[in-house]
Design an enzyme around this catalytic site. Structure first.
Site, PDB file in Angstrom:
ATOM      1  N   ASP A 202      -9.241   4.076  27.755  1.00  0.00           N
ATOM      2  CA  ASP A 202     -10.595   3.634  27.444  1.00  0.00           C
ATOM      3  C   ASP A 202     -10.712   2.152  27.808  1.00  0.00           C
ATOM      4  O   ASP A 202      -9.860   1.342  27.414  1.00  0.00           O
ATOM      5  CB  ASP A 202     -10.870   3.830  25.944  1.00  0.00           C
ATOM      6  CG  ASP A 202     -12.323   3.630  25.600  1.00  0.00           C
ATOM      7  OD1 ASP A 202     -13.061   4.623  25.578  1.00  0.00           O
ATOM      8  OD2 ASP A 202     -12.724   2.473  25.362  1.00  0.00           O
ATOM      9  N   ASN A 210     -21.631  -4.605  30.031  1.00  0.00           N
ATOM     10  CA  ASN A 210     -23.024  -4.224  30.266  1.00  0.00           C
ATOM     11  C   ASN A 210     -23.990  -5.250  29.694  1.00  0.00           C
ATOM     12  O   ASN A 210     -24.994  -5.611  30.331  1.00  0.00           O
ATOM     13  CB  ASN A 210     -23.310  -2.852  29.651  1.00  0.00           C
ATOM     14  CG  ASN A 210     -22.768  -1.711  30.489  1.00  0.00           C
ATOM     15  OD1 ASN A 210     -22.689  -1.804  31.710  1.00  0.00           O
ATOM     16  ND2 ASN A 210     -22.383  -0.626  29.834  1.00  0.00           N
ATOM     17  N   ASP A 219     -21.256  -0.202  36.023  1.00  0.00           N
ATOM     18  CA  ASP A 219     -20.978   0.861  36.996  1.00  0.00           C
ATOM     19  C   ASP A 219     -19.858   0.447  37.942  1.00  0.00           C
ATOM     20  O   ASP A 219     -18.990   1.256  38.303  1.00  0.00           O
ATOM     21  CB  ASP A 219     -22.231   1.188  37.794  1.00  0.00           C
ATOM     22  CG  ASP A 219     -23.267   1.936  36.978  1.00  0.00           C
ATOM     23  OD1 ASP A 219     -22.941   2.375  35.853  1.00  0.00           O
ATOM     24  OD2 ASP A 219     -24.411   2.074  37.466  1.00  0.00           O
ATOM     25  N   GLU A 245     -16.864   5.328  29.127  1.00  0.00           N
ATOM     26  CA  GLU A 245     -15.804   4.545  29.753  1.00  0.00           C
ATOM     27  C   GLU A 245     -14.417   5.129  29.476  1.00  0.00           C
ATOM     28  O   GLU A 245     -13.406   4.442  29.629  1.00  0.00           O
ATOM     29  CB  GLU A 245     -15.856   3.099  29.268  1.00  0.00           C
ATOM     30  CG  GLU A 245     -15.603   2.896  27.782  1.00  0.00           C
ATOM     31  CD  GLU A 245     -16.841   3.000  26.907  1.00  0.00           C
ATOM     32  OE1 GLU A 245     -16.836   2.404  25.819  1.00  0.00           O
ATOM     33  OE2 GLU A 245     -17.812   3.668  27.322  1.00  0.00           O
TER      34      GLU A 245
END
Length: 332
Positions: A202, A210, A219, A245
């Protein structure tokens, strides 16, 4: 390479087959509908989507018989893939190639066969769509045309299946496709006790990426981490995106200690990697590792064991690798 040269290129043919990652997968309605249609339209008791592996014939769909595979040496389909045009056998008992075949001399008593090669977009015959009868018969031009028209649809379904198994952003397997791979290796463990291990990872503080740089940066991080992990994996490994993620790596023929070494190398590689963006980005990841074994003989339980270790890695400060030992569930 010419079409004729590709008929003799066995290594290329096997590579084309393996690209679809379809061998030993469960039955799927799209393929079963095609073989059912062949039986109805041509009027035969048996129809199959048959794929020729290195040393076996494996059926993605077999309508009219109960089997999953045969040896390649007895497969009518193995003769079909060696030519460009349909293979038509009107009387197997009078054909020197097939009269001593155990499927002719014994059950199911094959007498006639029509098979059209399944040709990939790059020109390799990986199997056939076939109609099989237990009586001698001629297959008319209209019936052969039906097979010839349906065979490309089989290949199209294989192409669509391949696209549906890949996450559009990261290029990793989708969760559904990855879990199917996990189930496949559980079956191998149950039958043959072959070792395997799962690694869950993770990306740490992904929301912060973000929030600070925008979703375009997020992304880019997902793309870069996925590409990095896939580039460090073996051809036999499976890499999937489980959601958000979180990613997973399935390692066949891998022990607990070997999986820990792989996870630690990936953790170090990700930490050191600079992701191209403006400005350049750096991230870390947390890892959970679990080898297959007692109490982990379904995908949900095995993934849960690796997830327990992943949660411990994140709770312990992130950018770490944690193992759920083999005896954890047994002790519980």
């Amino acid at each position: 390479m010419t079409p004729q040269e590709k008929l003799a290129d066995e290594a290329g043919r096997i590579a084309a087959l393996q690209r679809y990652d379809i061998l030993d997968t469960p039955a799927e309605g799209a393929f079963d509908k095609i073989t059912a249609l062949v039986r109805t339209l041509i009027g035969v008791p048996i129809s199959a989507v048959s794929l020729i592996d290195t040393d076996r014939q494996w059926f993605k769909s077999l309508n009219g018989l109960d089997a999953t595979e045969t040896e390649r040496s007895v497969a009518f389909c193995d003769h079909s893939i060696r030519q460009s045009e349909p293979l038509i056998i009107t009387d197997a008992q009078s054909d020197l190639r097939f009269r001593d075949n155990p499927f002719v001399t014994g059950d199911p008593g094959i007498r006639s066969y029509a098979g059209v090669p399944l040709r990939t977009p790059d020109g390799y015959n990986i199997g056939s769509l076939c109609a099989v009868d237990t009586r001698t018969r001629d297959f008319g031009p209209e019936q052969v045309a039906i097979l010839a028209g349906l065979a490309p649809i089989v290949v199209e379904q294989m192409e669509l299946r391949l696209l549906a198994e890949r996450d559009g952003l990261s290029g990793a397997l989708t969760r559904r496709a990855f879990v199917a791979e996990v189930d496949k290796h559980i079956a191998l463990y149950v039958r043959h006790k072959r070792p395997a291990a799962l690694i869950l990872l993770d990306i740490d503080h992904f929301k912060r990426v973000n929030d600070s740089y925008g979703h375009g940066a997020g992304d880019r991080v997902l793309e870069a981490v996925s590409a990095l992990c896939r580039s460090r994996s073996r051809p036999s490994d499976s890499f999937g995106r489980l959601g958000g993620e979180e990613f997973a790596l399935l390692l066949p023929e891998t022990t607990e200690s070997e999986a820990m070494a792989v996870a630690n190398r990936l953790r170090d590689t990700i930490e050191r990697f600079e992701i191209s963006y403006e400005p350049p980005l750096h991230v870390t990841a947390s890892f959970g590792v679990a080898a297959i074994g007692h109490g982990r003989l379904n995908s949900q339980a095995w993934l849960a064991a690796a997830d327990t270790a992943l949660y411990a890695a994140k709770r312990g400060g992130r950018n770490a690798v944690v193992l759920t030992p083999q005896d954890t569930l047994r002790a519980a």
